[in-house]
Design a protein around this motif. Structure first.
Motif, PDB file in Angstrom:
ATOM      1  N   GLU A 107      48.258  40.586  44.582  1.00 40.57           N
ATOM      2  CA  GLU A 107      47.044  41.297  44.206  1.00 40.57           C
ATOM      3  C   GLU A 107      46.411  40.686  42.958  1.00 40.57           C
ATOM      4  O   GLU A 107      45.179  40.633  42.844  1.00 40.57           O
ATOM      5  CB  GLU A 107      47.357  42.782  44.001  1.00 40.57           C
ATOM      6  N   PRO A 121      39.615  38.450  50.824  1.00 36.88           N
ATOM      7  CA  PRO A 121      38.280  38.678  50.250  1.00 36.88           C
ATOM      8  C   PRO A 121      37.197  38.229  51.227  1.00 36.88           C
ATOM      9  O   PRO A 121      37.384  37.267  51.983  1.00 36.88           O
ATOM     10  CB  PRO A 121      38.295  37.798  48.991  1.00 36.88           C
ATOM     11  N   ASP A 122      36.062  38.883  51.196  1.00 36.13           N
ATOM     12  CA  ASP A 122      34.992  38.585  52.143  1.00 36.13           C
ATOM     13  C   ASP A 122      34.531  37.137  52.058  1.00 36.13           C
ATOM     14  O   ASP A 122      34.163  36.532  53.073  1.00 36.13           O
ATOM     15  CB  ASP A 122      33.795  39.516  51.903  1.00 36.13           C
ATOM     16  N   ILE A 171      44.539  37.622  44.156  1.00 33.58           N
ATOM     17  CA  ILE A 171      43.280  37.980  44.821  1.00 33.58           C
ATOM     18  C   ILE A 171      42.206  38.264  43.774  1.00 33.58           C
ATOM     19  O   ILE A 171      41.054  37.832  43.914  1.00 33.58           O
ATOM     20  CB  ILE A 171      43.494  39.179  45.758  1.00 33.58           C
ATOM     21  N   ARG A 172      42.585  38.967  42.709  1.00 32.34           N
ATOM     22  CA  ARG A 172      41.612  39.247  41.645  1.00 32.34           C
ATOM     23  C   ARG A 172      41.153  37.942  40.987  1.00 32.34           C
ATOM     24  O   ARG A 172      39.964  37.786  40.655  1.00 32.34           O
ATOM     25  CB  ARG A 172      42.213  40.186  40.605  1.00 32.34           C
ATOM     26  N   TYR A 224      41.019  34.999  42.418  1.00 33.10           N
ATOM     27  CA  TYR A 224      40.129  34.328  43.369  1.00 33.10           C
ATOM     28  C   TYR A 224      38.734  34.936  43.298  1.00 33.10           C
ATOM     29  O   TYR A 224      37.719  34.219  43.245  1.00 33.10           O
ATOM     30  CB  TYR A 224      40.685  34.429  44.786  1.00 33.10           C
ATOM     31  N   GLU A 225      38.669  36.240  43.301  1.00 33.21           N
ATOM     32  CA  GLU A 225      37.369  36.914  43.271  1.00 33.21           C
ATOM     33  C   GLU A 225      36.626  36.649  41.967  1.00 33.21           C
ATOM     34  O   GLU A 225      35.386  36.673  41.934  1.00 33.21           O
ATOM     35  CB  GLU A 225      37.559  38.412  43.502  1.00 33.21           C
TER      36      GLU A 225
END
Length: 340
Positions: free
Chosen positions: A293, A109-110, A296-297, A299-300
């Motif tokens: 995945e 993620p950015d 990651i979601r 975390y975002e």
């Protein structure tokens, strides 16, 4: 490239930095210029000679890295040069240049730092697999986490909080205040009679889930603490490591203390015993991809955030292992390449 090698079985001083030619990616591979590499307890077990899955010594270990892709093979389709990624080699992560299959890496993620990227893959996948993927953790469950201030422990606390669980953490007393800050409601010293204390804290009912990387007698105690329909998940045997060098007699003594449970006993007591070895799941990329995945979601969405305690330069690799052996760490400890 520069790599940290286990030159022989022994104390942290056997770690040494060596140089080698940069590897080129194969047709379906990518090359990562590593910015940070995660350290896991399995690396310490490999160094002392007590990790049977590790490559034959001398070897390079390490399960997780973050960095920037600088070369891709002709059949790579998902990742491009310049992408910021976390990668998951089964071994070989203690390096400043790494080649892996495209499927073993994911774009970061950015907002994620390279330090967070190297601190996430193994510990969060382990916790997610035990609790949310195979575990189906029920909301408002009581969860007991051993080594609660470690990498997997903190990941498990964060995941348990997403299900509004009551969290019981075991760690050295010096880390209890830190655990309370992280959301652990009940803390217990790993040298005390935590079994009696947890029984009292739960009114005798016990807990619904035990996550235990210690092994030996600890697994038996955890099983006895399970409430009806409770589950014990074993994901390590740290009790077998007596110190910074190998002690086979001590390791054997811990193994023989492990009880076995027959299916009939499990049926009669409505309990479950299961295990997790993330190193043995690296061949199951579709399974791991689904979980990664999902993480990651999370975390975002701000539900999880890796906690990095310290980052050591490659040249300080022995000090990094000493730091973990001495139980000073909270969360993740990383290795970062020295400036050229």
């Amino acid at each position: 490239m520069r790599q940290i090698w286990i030159t022989k079985a022994g104390p942290p001083e056997v770690l040494a930095v060596r140089e080698a030619p940069d590897p080129d990616p194969g047709s379906k591979e990518i090359r990562i210029r590593v910015r940070a590499a995660g350290i896991n307890f399995a690396d310490l077990m490999a160094r002392v000679g007590l990790y049977p899955d590790a490559p034959k010594i001398p070897c390079v270990v390490g399960y997780e890295v973050s960095g920037v892709v600088d070369a891709v093979g002709p059949e790579v389709t998902r990742i491009r040069e310049g992408d910021r990624v976390f990668g998951m080699p089964r071994f070989g992560g203690y390096t400043d240049t790494l080649v892996v299959q495209e499927g073993q890496a994911f774009r970061m993620p950015d907002a994620m730092s390279f330090e967070e990227g190297a601190a996430l893959p193994v510990v969060y996948l382990t916790a997610h697999h035990m609790m949310l993927f195979t575990g189906n953790l029920r909301p408002r469950s009581r969860v007991l986490i051993h080594s609660a201030a470690g990498g997997v422990g903190l990941a498990a606390i964060q995941l348990a909080k997403t299900r509004d669980c009551e969290i019981f953490g075991i760690a050295s007393s010096s880390k209890h205040a830190f655990l309370k800050e992280q959301g652990c409601q009940h803390t217990f010293d790993n040298g005390a009679d935590y079994v009696s204390e947890i029984r009292a804290a739960t009114g005798g009912r016990g807990v619904d889930l035990v996550l235990d990387p210690v092994g030996g007698k600890s697994w038996s105690d955890g099983y006895d603490l399970l409430a009806p329909a409770g589950r014990l998940v074993a994901f390590g045997l740290s009790a077998a490591a007596a110190g910074k060098t190998r002690n086979l007699l001590h390791a054997i003594s811990q193994v023989v203390r492990i009880k076995s449970y027959s299916p009939r006993k499990l049926i009669d007591e409505n309990k479950t015993v299961s295990g997790c070895n993330m190193g043995h799941l690296f061949g199951e990329l579709p399974m791991l991809t689904e979980q990664f995945e999902a993480l990651i979601r999370m975390y975002e969405a701000g539900q999880i955030k890796p906690y990095v305690d310290r980052a050591f330069a490659f040249s300080e690799a022995p000090a990094s292992h000493h730091y973990l052996h001495d139980r000073k760490a909270k969360g993740k400890v990383l290795l970062v390449p020295d400036a050229r």
